[in-house]
Write an enzyme that holds these catalytic residues in place. Structure first.
Site, PDB file in Angstrom:
ATOM      1  N   CYS A 120     -35.029 -16.102  31.074  1.00 64.11           N
ATOM      2  CA  CYS A 120     -36.344 -16.323  30.469  1.00 64.11           C
ATOM      3  C   CYS A 120     -36.074 -16.517  28.984  1.00 64.11           C
ATOM      4  O   CYS A 120     -35.791 -15.557  28.278  1.00 64.11           O
ATOM      5  CB  CYS A 120     -37.266 -15.134  30.704  1.00 64.11           C
ATOM      6  SG  CYS A 120     -38.812 -15.245  29.776  1.00 64.11           S
ATOM      7  N   CYS A 123     -39.019 -14.993  26.501  1.00 65.81           N
ATOM      8  CA  CYS A 123     -39.450 -13.588  26.533  1.00 65.81           C
ATOM      9  C   CYS A 123     -38.323 -12.841  27.229  1.00 65.81           C
ATOM     10  O   CYS A 123     -37.185 -12.923  26.778  1.00 65.81           O
ATOM     11  CB  CYS A 123     -40.774 -13.537  27.308  1.00 65.81           C
ATOM     12  SG  CYS A 123     -41.580 -11.957  27.336  1.00 65.81           S
ATOM     13  N   SER A 124     -38.597 -12.120  28.300  1.00 64.63           N
ATOM     14  CA  SER A 124     -37.517 -11.590  29.136  1.00 64.63           C
ATOM     15  C   SER A 124     -38.060 -11.390  30.540  1.00 64.63           C
ATOM     16  O   SER A 124     -37.796 -10.383  31.180  1.00 64.63           O
ATOM     17  CB  SER A 124     -36.988 -10.267  28.582  1.00 64.63           C
ATOM     18  OG  SER A 124     -36.379 -10.454  27.319  1.00 64.63           O
ATOM     19  N   CYS A 125     -38.825 -12.358  31.014  1.00 66.07           N
ATOM     20  CA  CYS A 125     -39.497 -12.236  32.306  1.00 66.07           C
ATOM     21  C   CYS A 125     -38.464 -12.054  33.418  1.00 66.07           C
ATOM     22  O   CYS A 125     -37.396 -12.667  33.386  1.00 66.07           O
ATOM     23  CB  CYS A 125     -40.366 -13.461  32.561  1.00 66.07           C
ATOM     24  SG  CYS A 125     -41.627 -13.643  31.284  1.00 66.07           S
TER      25      CYS A 125
END
Lengths: 221, 217
Positions: A120, A123-125
């Protein structure tokens, strides 16, 4: 990234930070979090037991062992695998997993021709119900920056070499879809039960930065 | 916004450092931040709170890069509580509730519950079909957008229609754009079209994009 865990804590951006601004105290962030929780509890806005329950859920119940069960089922049951690749969310729900950050799941299959890698960049999905919360490296600036431009170099840092004639397919989780990699079933696993297969499957293999190695003979301790 | 959060393709961050056997939370405070955020998440639709993602993106770049994931979450969660008056500076400094300050019970959402702005069960005619040639529009909006910089202006092929979602992009104030729900497509880009000779001719990058991010190619 891990090095910054104890780094300077302040977000200066919203104009609310004051006396901590230029003072770097290693555990400052711990004190500030404690102060906030304490006031929320004193005001009876949050129940500390409810916060404990959230932490407990992700420390003890929601993690990559869930995803490993999904992978093992897919390896053991071709009909399940077909459903999983067709509608990941529904097939994962069959085993009992779903909810926050797993609302729309897509499962991508590694084959001798294709190697999948999930990132991601914005973000850090990450698919929480099947993999738990993301590891530090997945959230790191380096991984977010590099996985899309030089996936093969990133994979090499994990000890994974992808042959030139294999397509590396990178999935950037920019919307609400979350991805789970279905790794290739290793040789030497014929006749293993789902439980035994699940023990072989690592978190990293389900992100796409590892292979699932063949069993070493005998159960892993 | 063209922020430092939009990292895809940047150089200079060094190697990825895999961690073996790392704990879910590296410090106790990280778990508490995660849980407090879970308690605040149901309020994200409250007017004035807006997009959590956009708030994260507006952390000044140097701070953003230095902070860890949960430090960012804490900064924004605290900022929202202060801005809305649910917690005051005095309360934080004295550690005691201020008489008359607002109290609002906050309940963490269950991990079993859907939290994300999910797929909408409504019929909307798709503009594109799998197999269509498309181009990511050359947009540089000042607000939150899910169209990463590296894909802008690049041509790809629709690989999958993921159904109908509310657009998550916002204006400069963090307010959702006034756009109808629309299809989200997974678009396949040849890695060489994005990165030139640096990429392998065989490799591909798949990006999930809303219809507003795309035009016919």
């Amino acid at each position: 990234m891990a090095k910054s865990e104890n780094g300077p804590a302040g977000a200066h951006g919203h104009g609310h930070e004051h006396h901590h601004d230029h003072q770097v105290v290693p555990d400052d962030i711990a004190l500030r979090v404690r102060a906030l929780e304490s006031i929320l509890v004193d005001k009876q806005m949050v129940d500390p037991a409810a916060l404990d329950a959230v932490v407990d859920a992700y420390e003890n119940r929601i993690g990559p062992r869930n995803g490993a069960q999904v992978v093992a089922r897919a390896w053991a049951d071709p009909a399940y695998k077909a459903r999983l690749l067709d509608d990941g969310t529904a097939a994962i729900a069959e085993i009992g997993f779903g909810g926050t950050q797993g609302e729309h799941m897509v499962v991508v299959e590694n084959t001798p021709e294709v190697h999948n890698l999930v990132v991601c960049t914005l973000c850090s999905c990450y698919p929480w119900p099947t993999l738990g919360l993301p590891p530090v490296w997945y959230k790191s600036n380096a991984y977010r920056a590099r996985a899309v431009i030089e996936p093969r170099a990133v994979l090499r840092e994990f000890g994974v070499e992808i042959a030139d004639d294999v397509e590396v397919r990178v999935w950037d989780s920019t919307a609400e879809i979350r991805y789970l990699v279905l790794p290739e079933r290793p040789p030497g696993t014929d006749g293993m039960t789902e439980e035994e297969l699940a023990e072989l499957v690592s978190r990293d293999a389900m992100i796409g930065v590892a292979f699932v190695p063949p069993p070493t003979g005998g159960r892993t301790p | 916004m063209n922020g430092v959060h939009d990292m895809g393709g940047m150089d200079g961050f060094g190697p990825v450092e895999p961690g073996a056997d790392e704990p879910v939370f590296h410090h106790r405070w990280e778990g508490r931040v995660f849980a407090i955020r879970a308690a605040l998440r149901p309020k994200d639709r409250v007017p004035g709170w807006g997009s959590f993602r956009y708030d994260l993106e507006r952390i000044p770049p140097a701070d953003y890069l230095r902070m860890s994931y949960y430090e960012r979450w804490f900064a924004i969660s605290l900022d929202r509580l202060l801005r809305s008056g649910l917690v005051t500076r005095t309360e934080l400094e004295t550690g005691r509730p201020e008489p008359g300050s607002p109290v609002e019970p906050l309940h963490p959402a269950s991990p079993r519950r859907a939290s994300a702005p999910g797929r909408l069960d409504i019929e909307v005619a798709p503009r594109f079909q799998p197999g269509d040639d498309v181009r990511a529009r050359n947009l540089h909006p000042p607000g939150h957008t899910r169209l990463p910089r590296y894909a802008r202006g690049k041509a790809g092929i629709v690989a999958r229609d993921n159904g109908v979602y509310a657009l998550q992009d916002t204006d400069e104030a963090g307010k959702a754009l006034d756009r109808p729900p629309q299809h989200v497509y997974t678009v396949r880009f040849a890695a060489r079209d994005l990165w030139g000779e640096r990429a392998s001719a065989r490799d591909t990058v798949y990006v999930d994009l809303w219809e507003d991010h795309l035009e016919p190619a």
